[in-house]
Design a protein around this motif. Structure first.
Motif, PDB file in Angstrom:
ATOM      1  N   ARG A  37       0.244  -1.185   0.054  1.00 55.07           N
ATOM      2  CA  ARG A  37      -0.107  -0.097   0.303  1.00 55.07           C
ATOM      3  C   ARG A  37       1.115   1.652  -0.279  1.00 55.07           C
ATOM      4  NH1 ARG A  37      -5.160   0.880   4.309  1.00 55.07           N
ATOM      5  NH2 ARG A  37      -3.094   0.995   5.658  1.00 55.07           N
ATOM      6  N   SER A  66      -3.799  22.547   5.134  1.00 54.65           N
ATOM      7  CA  SER A  66      -4.056  21.228   6.148  1.00 54.65           C
ATOM      8  C   SER A  66      -3.232  20.382   5.225  1.00 54.65           C
ATOM      9  CB  SER A  66      -5.689  21.310   5.849  1.00 54.65           C
ATOM     10  OG  SER A  66      -6.482  21.490   4.886  1.00 54.65           O
ATOM     11  N   TYR A  67      -3.794  19.228   5.857  1.00 53.68           N
ATOM     12  CA  TYR A  67      -3.376  18.126   5.099  1.00 53.68           C
ATOM     13  C   TYR A  67      -4.287  17.275   4.559  1.00 53.68           C
ATOM     14  CZ  TYR A  67       0.744  18.746   8.799  1.00 53.68           C
ATOM     15  OH  TYR A  67       1.910  19.106   8.880  1.00 53.68           O
ATOM     16  N   ARG A  68      -3.495  16.880   3.316  1.00 52.32           N
ATOM     17  CA  ARG A  68      -4.533  15.794   2.966  1.00 52.32           C
ATOM     18  C   ARG A  68      -4.020  14.386   2.139  1.00 52.32           C
ATOM     19  NH1 ARG A  68      -9.072  18.545  -0.237  1.00 52.32           N
ATOM     20  NH2 ARG A  68      -9.538  16.326  -0.625  1.00 52.32           N
ATOM     21  N   TYR A  69      -4.659  13.371   1.637  1.00 51.33           N
ATOM     22  CA  TYR A  69      -4.177  12.047   1.775  1.00 51.33           C
ATOM     23  C   TYR A  69      -4.970  11.226   0.370  1.00 51.33           C
ATOM     24  CZ  TYR A  69      -7.900   8.968   4.233  1.00 51.33           C
ATOM     25  OH  TYR A  69      -8.930   8.430   3.936  1.00 51.33           O
ATOM     26  N   LEU A  70      -3.555  10.653   0.235  1.00 53.12           N
ATOM     27  CA  LEU A  70      -4.472   9.433  -0.872  1.00 53.12           C
ATOM     28  C   LEU A  70      -3.689   8.154  -0.997  1.00 53.12           C
ATOM     29  CD1 LEU A  70      -5.882   9.604  -4.038  1.00 53.12           C
ATOM     30  CD2 LEU A  70      -3.540   9.435  -5.109  1.00 53.12           C
ATOM     31  N   ARG A  71      -4.652   7.706  -0.615  1.00 46.74           N
ATOM     32  CA  ARG A  71      -3.677   5.972  -0.168  1.00 46.74           C
ATOM     33  C   ARG A  71      -4.161   5.282  -1.651  1.00 46.74           C
ATOM     34  NH1 ARG A  71      -5.022   4.215   5.377  1.00 46.74           N
ATOM     35  NH2 ARG A  71      -7.381   4.700   5.068  1.00 46.74           N
ATOM     36  N   LEU A  72      -3.451   4.500  -1.970  1.00 49.10           N
ATOM     37  CA  LEU A  72      -3.433   3.367  -2.618  1.00 49.10           C
ATOM     38  C   LEU A  72      -3.294   2.105  -2.393  1.00 49.10           C
ATOM     39  CD1 LEU A  72      -1.311   5.486  -5.571  1.00 49.10           C
ATOM     40  CD2 LEU A  72      -3.438   5.597  -5.474  1.00 49.10           C
ATOM     41  N   GLY A  73      -3.896   1.329  -2.250  1.00 47.00           N
ATOM     42  CA  GLY A  73      -4.493   0.274  -2.505  1.00 47.00           C
ATOM     43  C   GLY A  73      -5.164   0.041  -0.789  1.00 47.00           C
ATOM     44  N   PRO A  74      -4.716  -1.202   0.008  1.00 51.48           N
ATOM     45  CA  PRO A  74      -3.964  -2.091  -0.220  1.00 51.48           C
ATOM     46  C   PRO A  74      -4.218  -3.264  -1.681  1.00 51.48           C
ATOM     47  CG  PRO A  74      -5.213  -3.542   0.721  1.00 51.48           C
ATOM     48  CD  PRO A  74      -5.842  -1.859   1.159  1.00 51.48           C
ATOM     49  N   LEU A 117       2.514  11.280   8.703  1.00 50.36           N
ATOM     50  CA  LEU A 117       1.367  10.997   8.439  1.00 50.36           C
ATOM     51  C   LEU A 117       1.564   9.472   6.766  1.00 50.36           C
ATOM     52  CD1 LEU A 117      -1.177  14.398   8.641  1.00 50.36           C
ATOM     53  CD2 LEU A 117      -0.517  12.362   9.878  1.00 50.36           C
ATOM     54  N   ILE A 129       2.289   6.868   8.783  1.00 56.30           N
ATOM     55  CA  ILE A 129       0.906   6.066   9.415  1.00 56.30           C
ATOM     56  C   ILE A 129      -0.077   5.830   8.211  1.00 56.30           C
ATOM     57  CG2 ILE A 129      -0.928   6.833  10.700  1.00 56.30           C
ATOM     58  CD1 ILE A 129       1.262   8.309  12.165  1.00 56.30           C
ATOM     59  N   PHE A 130      -0.206   6.383   7.503  1.00 62.72           N
ATOM     60  CA  PHE A 130      -0.916   6.333   6.399  1.00 62.72           C
ATOM     61  C   PHE A 130      -1.063   4.882   5.532  1.00 62.72           C
ATOM     62  CE2 PHE A 130      -3.416   9.756   7.867  1.00 62.72           C
ATOM     63  CZ  PHE A 130      -4.781   9.415   7.775  1.00 62.72           C
ATOM     64  N   THR A 158       0.772   2.535   6.682  1.00 57.47           N
ATOM     65  CA  THR A 158       1.611   0.804   7.207  1.00 57.47           C
ATOM     66  C   THR A 158       0.211   0.060   7.476  1.00 57.47           C
ATOM     67  OG1 THR A 158       2.994   2.393   8.652  1.00 57.47           O
ATOM     68  CG2 THR A 158       2.275   0.267   9.705  1.00 57.47           C
ATOM     69  N   THR A 204      -2.570  -2.553  10.057  1.00 60.80           N
ATOM     70  CA  THR A 204      -2.593  -2.522  11.648  1.00 60.80           C
ATOM     71  C   THR A 204      -2.859  -4.202  11.149  1.00 60.80           C
ATOM     72  OG1 THR A 204      -4.621  -1.884  11.143  1.00 60.80           O
ATOM     73  CG2 THR A 204      -3.456  -0.926  11.693  1.00 60.80           C
TER      74      THR A 204
END
Lengths: 486, 303
Positions: free
Chosen positions: B50, B59-67, B257, B260-261, B263, B265
């Motif tokens: 991922r 401000s913070y924004r994110y784009l997460r790809l996966g898993p 971040l 963190i995003f 990783t 769990t």
């Protein structure tokens, strides 16, 4: 659902979000090859202890407590699986019975195989069939969560000691009325110590019309339509009133006995003559004073009369009730505490007398907040001696700690409404017919008018029921100052 | 871990470069990826990767790809790796002598492909920003081919960006001490530049190496800054980072971040195993831990 753990008679089951189960529900854990099954009841629902949850939650709020905005590109659609796992629940269940060859036993020693067990929700109707909860005298208490009716048999209250308890305004009196009316319907004789005049409208519908029970409800208000003439009294009953309700010392009671015998022999048993006799009786001055003070208490109560025509005979009402069923409601609403004790002493004495002579078969006694009028020694009497005479008591209270522990231990049925106070729950959990965990866990979350039924009436399968409504006139409402202003 | 001992003549420039926070509005963007072996099957391994992009513009924004989940076997590992490599990168100019990774290496190599692709995308799309990478700008390894890193850095420069690579761990040491552990009385934030380091071929450093201590009472990190970036601009870039991002414990929040995003769990691992079993009916096998099996309580496990 998957079987996770068993510890004693507690079973832990893993449940997933798509499985709709709640506290109070029954589950059947079957092991096909073993031809046996466990009946368990959910007493607590917790989040499953999934590793990594804490990190998951922390990750959602990394920006000073505000939810971080963003997008997830999740081509395999794993996210629903993550929430599915995240929302998994752990059901803490109590083993209620083992089913073997369609027979139930309270055995909890059998351990089903984790891998081979199937777990399904057990409907109340199926449980009733398995438990053979049937009878000829059905009493519909109300609806269960599954919209089926919870019906107990009136015979399960017969010869039993029952407790109806819960905090204020949760529906205790309502259930008591429901039980009473059903007992009357099946021809039972009921006596109610009605502390707040709540039962006086049982013969009327909510709009004030007469209902089917109108002729069966006999409301007796002490000193108004319920008076007793001394001539009708037995000495031992009056002595009970004097000793237990008015605390007459033993020596004075002995003297009173002599006065009474004297008047009886003369055929002069009246209040007036009793006063005269005490005045002229040759005895110690202290004894005379003691007798006089009790005499005036009797007179001032207004409950005793010399006018026999005015005296309402309790027996008459009880005999009427005996024929076709009925209730004698003793309205204690405006009665002082001393007078209340006198009236109750009289009635209990009278009931014992009638039952001993087999003039009455049995009486179902409903006692609201009994600690306010029942003397100490009666508690033991009620669970032991009076039961054998045929007085089957139902205590109704919102202060469970006012009922003695031995009453809880011997109670056959408990109708438990909501309690949030730990101390109250602790008190009720002493009842021998149920485990403390069930009481504490389920009763705490009961909404108003929902009742947890425990004991013989439900064959020891605790059931939650929404008590059905009654079309009877509500009496004894709380007087409100702001009522007309809103 | 192999330690690279620096020669004294190439030592740190002991005169620290003091930094001042520059609040000129600049986008800070970070990339990180994570990978995990989520199980073994009868024929191979199940790998999940991922990646996450986090950027800060107010401000913070994110784009997460996966898993993304791969079932890698001895039979398909070559095909899987080549397919991904072809899909992510134009391989016309890259040397083709590299063999495909072994089954054991597949986890890090797939994650590395995703990471490099994310870095490339960010370098090509962001302009006049600060791009933060996790790790160093060391190239010449199978995970970081020089050609690929050079292209990424070049694309970033063309967009007016500066690449800052923060490494939490370093093998570089001086006088037996890790460079990040070297004591300094200077008041943070500051940089210590390491000059003239020459790694053994085929390794090469595409960035100049610094020790960055960006906050008071915090940790030091190895910081690689694109070699081709003029020296003044480099310092300015770090100062802009201080002015635009939260740098708690000496580490940029945007990069933290991103880590963190991406990783995984434990809960997510269970969810992926659930998904695999449900969707593909794959049975995850529990291979016995030989250490435990042979040595009982004295076996510490393979990891």
């Amino acid at each position: 659902m998957k079987l996770y753990k068993k510890d004693g008679n507690i079973v832990q089951i893993l449940s997933f979000p798509n499985e709709s189960v709640e506290k109070g529900d029954y589950l059947l854990i079957e092991e096909i090859n073993a031809a046996r099954a466990l009946i368990v009841q959910i007493i607590e629902v917790q989040f499953a202890n999934i590793p990594g949850i804490f990190e998951e939650l922390l990750r959602s709020y990394p920006d000073g407590g505000e939810l971080l905005r963003g997008e997830d590109f999740d081509p395999l659609e794993i996210a629903p699986h993550i929430t599915y796992i995240q929302d998994a629940r752990l059901l803490i269940c109590k083993i209620r019975a083992t089913v073997e060859n369609a027979n139930l036993s309270p055995n909890s020693s059998w351990l089903p195989m984790r891998s081979q067990s199937t777990i399904t929700k057990l409907s109340i109707s199926t449980l009733f069939k398995l438990a053979r909860m049937e009878g000829n005298l059905p009493v519909i208490l109300g609806g269960t969560k599954e919209s089926s009716l919870l019906t107990i048999d009136a015979s399960s209250l017969d010869g039993r000691l029952n407790i109806v308890t819960g905090k204020k305004e949760t529906g205790k009196s309502h259930l008591s009325k429901l039980l009473m009316l059903n007992l009357i319907k099946y021809g039972a004789t009921v006596v109610v110590f009605d502390l707040n005049g709540e039962y006086t409208g049982l013969g009327l519908t909510s709009d004030g019309k007469r209902n089917a029970y109108y002729d069966k409800i006999h409301v007796l208000t002490p000193a108004r339509n319920f008076k007793v003439a001394l001539i009708q009294l037995h000495l031992h009953i009056l002595l009970s009133v004097l000793v237990h309700a008015l605390h007459l010392p033993g020596a004075s009671a002995r003297e009173f006995r002599n006065v009474w015998q004297f008047l009886k022999e003369k055929g002069n048993l009246s209040l007036r003559e009793l006063g005269e006799a005490i005045r002229s009786w040759r005895c110690n001055q202290h004894v005379r004073d003691a007798l006089f003070s009790r005499y005036y208490a009797l007179v001032n109560s207004g409950f005793f009369t010399d006018n026999v025509a005015e005296a309402m005979l309790l027996e008459e009402c009880l005999f009427k009730a005996r024929e076709k069923g009925g209730a004698v409601v003793i309205n204690l609403r405006n009665t002082s505490s001393v007078d209340r004790r006198m009236v109750v002493e009289y009635i209990l004495g009278k009931l014992v007398e009638l039952l001993t002579n087999w003039k009455l078969k049995a009486v179902f006694l409903f006692a609201e907040e009994a600690h306010l009028y029942l003397r100490e020694t009666y508690w033991d009497d009620i669970v032991t001696r009076m039961r054998h005479f045929g007085i089957f008591t139902t205590f109704v209270t919102n202060q469970p700690d006012t009922i003695r522990e031995n009453i809880y231990r011997q109670a056959d049925n408990i109708f438990l409404f909501n309690f949030t106070n730990e101390h109250d729950l602790e008190t009720v959990s002493r009842a021998s017919r149920v485990d403390a965990e069930t009481v504490k866990s389920i009763a705490r979350d009961l909404p108003p008018h929902y009742c947890l039924v425990l004991g013989k009436a439900v064959k020891d399968f605790p059931m939650v029921v929404k008590v059905k409504s009654l079309d009877v006139k509500t009496m004894g409402e709380t007087r409100l100052f702001f009522k007309d202003m809103n | 871990m192999q330690t690279i001992q620096l020669e004294k003549q190439y030592a740190l420039r002991l005169q620290p470069i003091s930094l001042k926070s520059r609040p000129e509005e600049t986008v800070v963007a970070a990339v990180d990826t994570s990978s995990m072996k989520i199980g073994e099957t009868d024929t191979g391994v199940l790998i999940a990767v991922r990646g996450a992009n986090v950027w800060k513009q107010r401000s913070y924004r994110y784009l997460r790809l996966g898993p993304f989940i791969f079932h890698v076997t001895e039979e398909n590992r070559k095909e899987v790796y080549n397919t991904l490599q072809n899909a992510y990168f134009n391989l016309k100019h890259e040397p083709k002598h590299q063999s495909s990774p072994s089954l054991l290496q597949m986890q890090t190599r797939i994650a590395s492909l995703l990471e490099k692709w994310l870095q490339k995308m960010l370098s090509e799309t962001l302009s006049n920003g600060l791009i933060l990478f996790d790790g160093s700008l060391t190239s010449g390894t199978a995970d970081a081919p020089t050609q690929r890193i050079t292209e990424i850095l070049s694309a970033a420069r063309e967009g007016g960006n500066v690449v800052l690579a923060f490494a939490k761990m370093t093998r570089l040491s001086l006088n037996g001490h890790r460079i990040t552990d070297l004591p300094s009385k200077h008041k943070p934030p500051y940089l210590l530049q390491m000059a003239g380091i020459k790694p053994k071929p085929p390794l090469s450093f595409l960035g100049d190496v610094y020790v960055a201590r960006l906050a008071k009472g915090s940790y030091s990190f190895r910081l690689d800054i694109d070699k081709e970036t003029p020296s003044e601009r480099r310092i300015k870039a770090v100062e802009k980072l201080l002015g635009n991002d939260v740098v708690s414990q000496g580490y940029p929040e945007t990069l933290r971040l991103a880590h963190i995003f991406c990783t995984f769990t434990a809960n997510e691992v269970i969810a992926m195993q659930h998904f695999i079993a449900r969707r593909y009916g794959l049975r995850i096998v529990n291979r016995p831990d030989m250490h435990r099996l042979l040595f009982g309580p004295f076996g510490k496990g393979e990891s």
